[in-house]
Design an enzyme around this catalytic site. Structure first.
Site, PDB file in Angstrom:
ATOM      1  N   ARG A 134       0.712  -1.201   0.057  1.00 51.49           N
ATOM      2  CA  ARG A 134      -0.024  -0.135   0.020  1.00 51.49           C
ATOM      3  C   ARG A 134       0.872   1.240   0.060  1.00 51.49           C
ATOM      4  NH1 ARG A 134      -3.500  -2.734   3.862  1.00 51.49           N
ATOM      5  NH2 ARG A 134      -5.307  -3.848   2.897  1.00 51.49           N
ATOM      6  N   LYS A 185       2.235  11.754 -10.569  1.00 48.98           N
ATOM      7  CA  LYS A 185       1.194  10.744 -11.416  1.00 48.98           C
ATOM      8  C   LYS A 185       2.034   9.418 -11.729  1.00 48.98           C
ATOM      9  CE  LYS A 185      -1.853  14.187 -13.666  1.00 48.98           C
ATOM     10  NZ  LYS A 185      -2.152  14.754 -14.723  1.00 48.98           N
ATOM     11  N   GLU A 218       7.489  19.124 -24.194  1.00 51.43           N
ATOM     12  CA  GLU A 218       7.050  19.494 -22.867  1.00 51.43           C
ATOM     13  C   GLU A 218       7.517  20.659 -22.440  1.00 51.43           C
ATOM     14  OE1 GLU A 218       4.692  17.927 -21.271  1.00 51.43           O
ATOM     15  OE2 GLU A 218       4.541  15.884 -22.017  1.00 51.43           O
ATOM     16  N   LYS A 240       6.278  23.591 -13.062  1.00 54.55           N
ATOM     17  CA  LYS A 240       5.381  21.905 -12.488  1.00 54.55           C
ATOM     18  C   LYS A 240       5.356  22.082 -11.046  1.00 54.55           C
ATOM     19  CE  LYS A 240       4.162  17.526 -13.484  1.00 54.55           C
ATOM     20  NZ  LYS A 240       4.084  16.491 -14.091  1.00 54.55           N
ATOM     21  N   GLU A 263      -4.933  17.213  -9.253  1.00 60.45           N
ATOM     22  CA  GLU A 263      -5.519  17.701 -10.346  1.00 60.45           C
ATOM     23  C   GLU A 263      -7.157  17.992 -10.292  1.00 60.45           C
ATOM     24  OE1 GLU A 263      -4.041  16.143 -14.146  1.00 60.45           O
ATOM     25  OE2 GLU A 263      -5.851  16.543 -15.011  1.00 60.45           O
ATOM     26  N   ARG A 268      -3.852  21.802 -12.315  1.00 56.67           N
ATOM     27  CA  ARG A 268      -2.914  21.096 -12.836  1.00 56.67           C
ATOM     28  C   ARG A 268      -3.534  20.467 -14.030  1.00 56.67           C
ATOM     29  NH1 ARG A 268       0.054  16.037  -9.643  1.00 56.67           N
ATOM     30  NH2 ARG A 268       1.389  15.408 -11.588  1.00 56.67           N
ATOM     31  N   ASN A 325      -2.150  19.357 -19.126  1.00 62.83           N
ATOM     32  CA  ASN A 325      -2.079  18.529 -20.336  1.00 62.83           C
ATOM     33  C   ASN A 325      -2.551  19.065 -21.561  1.00 62.83           C
ATOM     34  OD1 ASN A 325      -2.307  16.015 -18.766  1.00 62.83           O
ATOM     35  ND2 ASN A 325      -3.915  16.736 -17.472  1.00 62.83           N
ATOM     36  N   HIS A 336      -2.378  16.968 -24.729  1.00 61.99           N
ATOM     37  CA  HIS A 336      -2.265  15.728 -24.214  1.00 61.99           C
ATOM     38  C   HIS A 336      -3.514  14.650 -24.644  1.00 61.99           C
ATOM     39  CE1 HIS A 336       1.341  16.915 -22.351  1.00 61.99           C
ATOM     40  NE2 HIS A 336       1.575  15.997 -21.559  1.00 61.99           N
ATOM     41  N   HIS A 350      -2.563  11.712 -26.590  1.00 64.84           N
ATOM     42  CA  HIS A 350      -2.967  10.451 -26.159  1.00 64.84           C
ATOM     43  C   HIS A 350      -3.519   9.379 -26.936  1.00 64.84           C
ATOM     44  CE1 HIS A 350      -2.150  11.283 -21.643  1.00 64.84           C
ATOM     45  NE2 HIS A 350      -0.890  11.559 -22.290  1.00 64.84           N
ATOM     46  N   HIS A 405       5.577   9.978 -27.165  1.00 65.51           N
ATOM     47  CA  HIS A 405       4.911  10.723 -26.554  1.00 65.51           C
ATOM     48  C   HIS A 405       4.910  12.361 -26.577  1.00 65.51           C
ATOM     49  CE1 HIS A 405       2.490  12.261 -23.164  1.00 65.51           C
ATOM     50  NE2 HIS A 405       3.231  12.910 -22.570  1.00 65.51           N
TER      51      HIS A 405
HETATM   52  N1  GLY Z   1       1.861  15.613 -16.825  1.00 70.30           N
HETATM   53  C1  GLY Z   1       1.003  16.312 -16.555  1.00 70.30           C
HETATM   54  C2  GLY Z   1       0.830  16.148 -15.047  1.00 70.30           C
HETATM   55  O1  GLY Z   1       1.804  15.697 -14.117  1.00 70.30           O
HETATM   56  O2  GLY Z   1       0.074  16.646 -14.562  1.00 70.30           O
END
Ligand code: GLY
Length: 368
Positions: free
Chosen positions: A124, A146, A188, A230, A240, A244, A248, A251, A255, A273
């Protein structure tokens, strides 16, 4: 080691991001984050032969009491799977890892995401230290917690928020990075300018040749400024719930492209990516113009910088707009079955737009 810069990430689980040359050999610094005696070093088949031996030796020299196991996965996004996750869990079990174990993620975004997710799940939750070796993972995926794996239905659909205990971005590792991977990371980096920092965007326009040439000074500056952005965002919005999501930009489109291409981004004909995000950012900017939110001049400025950095800006031939849209409907940002996209009002002014008209998205996808 005086060239090391540190960016602090605050909030409930504070940690630091150290950026500089030679960090992978600094065993005392790396080992200071191993609370217990069990260490799983996770890497991939490209990075392990270059750096795993040195990292393991540095950790052992600093902490002879450590039990260290190396687990290597095949390189590439196609291996960020539940099956690979099972392999990491088996490795932790074989090590006899207890709750004070630490997983060290040595590699790019795939290794970082997989290591973080395994660390989130083992007993956990055990510690994860990120040792990103690609530009993309240094400026984005290693920071913020993430973690996830892909499934055939979509990217990053199974995962957890699990902040790292520390991040060490050894900029010397970029010297062995293939040029295509360096360019992917720049997508990025450019994203931070596009979503919230026109001055940084301008700096990137001025420094793009130095960055593409692998200039240490320019790359360290780009990494530090990206990580500062970031860090600020994930500190304010770790899970998020709001701001946050701006990270994206591009993205959701990107994606969808990656999933449609079967995560084959290490192949010559499929996008990786960063490349998919580059295309996605231009599509998002074009959609913003179509929806009357932004002027076309900023789209062109974004497109020009991406092109100058050797990145693609159009949907790859052969991908069906309807199939891409179907993928976008599975994006994690969507609520109540409505498309929620990150668009912009212009350079540096990204925002989340709920309930985007799918017909306009299809138009943009169909125009390539
Ligand atoms: N890669 C986007 C984030 O970490 O929120």
């Amino acid at each position: 080691m005086s060239a090391t810069r540190t960016v602090a990430v605050g909030g409930d689980t504070p940690y630091s991001i150290d950026i500089g040359p030679g960090l992978l050999g600094d065993g005392a610094r790396l080992a200071s984050h191993a609370r217990g005696r069990h260490v799983l070093l996770l890497s991939d088949s490209h990075v392990a032969p270059l750096y795993a031996g040195a990292v393991e030796a540095a950790l052992r020299a600093a902490r002879p009491d450590l039990h260290i196991a190396l687990h290597v996965i095949p390189a590439g996004e196609a291996h960020k799977t539940l099956a690979s996750f099972g392999g990491v869990i088996d490795a932790l079990a074989a090590l006899g890892a207890t709750r004070d174990a630490t997983v060290y993620a040595l590699g790019g975004g795939v290794v970082g995401d997989l290591a973080g997710f395994a660390a989130a799940c083992w007993m956990r939750g055990v510690d994860c230290v990120q040792l990103p070796t690609t530009l993309l993972s240094m400026v984005d995926s290693s920071v913020g917690g993430k973690t996830a794996v892909d499934i055939p239905q979509g990217k990053n659909l199974v995962g957890a928020f699990h902040p790292p205990r520390a991040v060490f971005a050894d900029t010397a590792a970029l010297r062995t990075l293939p040029p295509r991977e360096l360019r992917a990371g720049l997508a990025e980096v450019i994203k931070y300018g596009a979503i919230r920092d026109p001055l940084f965007f301008q700096w990137l326009e001025a420094e793009r040749e130095a960055l593409l040439a692998g200039d240490d000074r320019a790359l360290a500056e780009a990494i530090a400024r990206s990580c500062e952005h970031k860090a600020g965002i994930v500190e304010r919005d770790p899970l998020e719930k709001g701001e946050r999501a701006l990270l994206n930009l591009g993205h959701t489109f990107g994606h969808a492209i990656e999933a449609e291409q079967g995560y084959a981004g290490s192949d010559r004909d499929a996008l990786n990516h960063g490349e998919a995000v580059a295309v996605g950012m231009v599509l998002a900017a074009r959609l913003s113009v179509r929806l009357g939110m932004a002027a076309a001049t900023d789209t062109e400025r974004l497109r020009s910088l991406l092109v100058a950095c050797g990145l693609p800006t159009a949907v790859p031939a052969g991908l069906e707009p309807a199939a891409l849209l179907a993928r976008m409907r599975l994006d994690k940002k969507n609520l109540a079955g409505r498309l929620r996209l990150v668009l912009w009002r212009g350079l540096g002014r990204a925002e989340v737009v709920p309930d985007v008209d799918e017909a306009r998205v299809l138009e943009i996808l169909g125009e390539g």
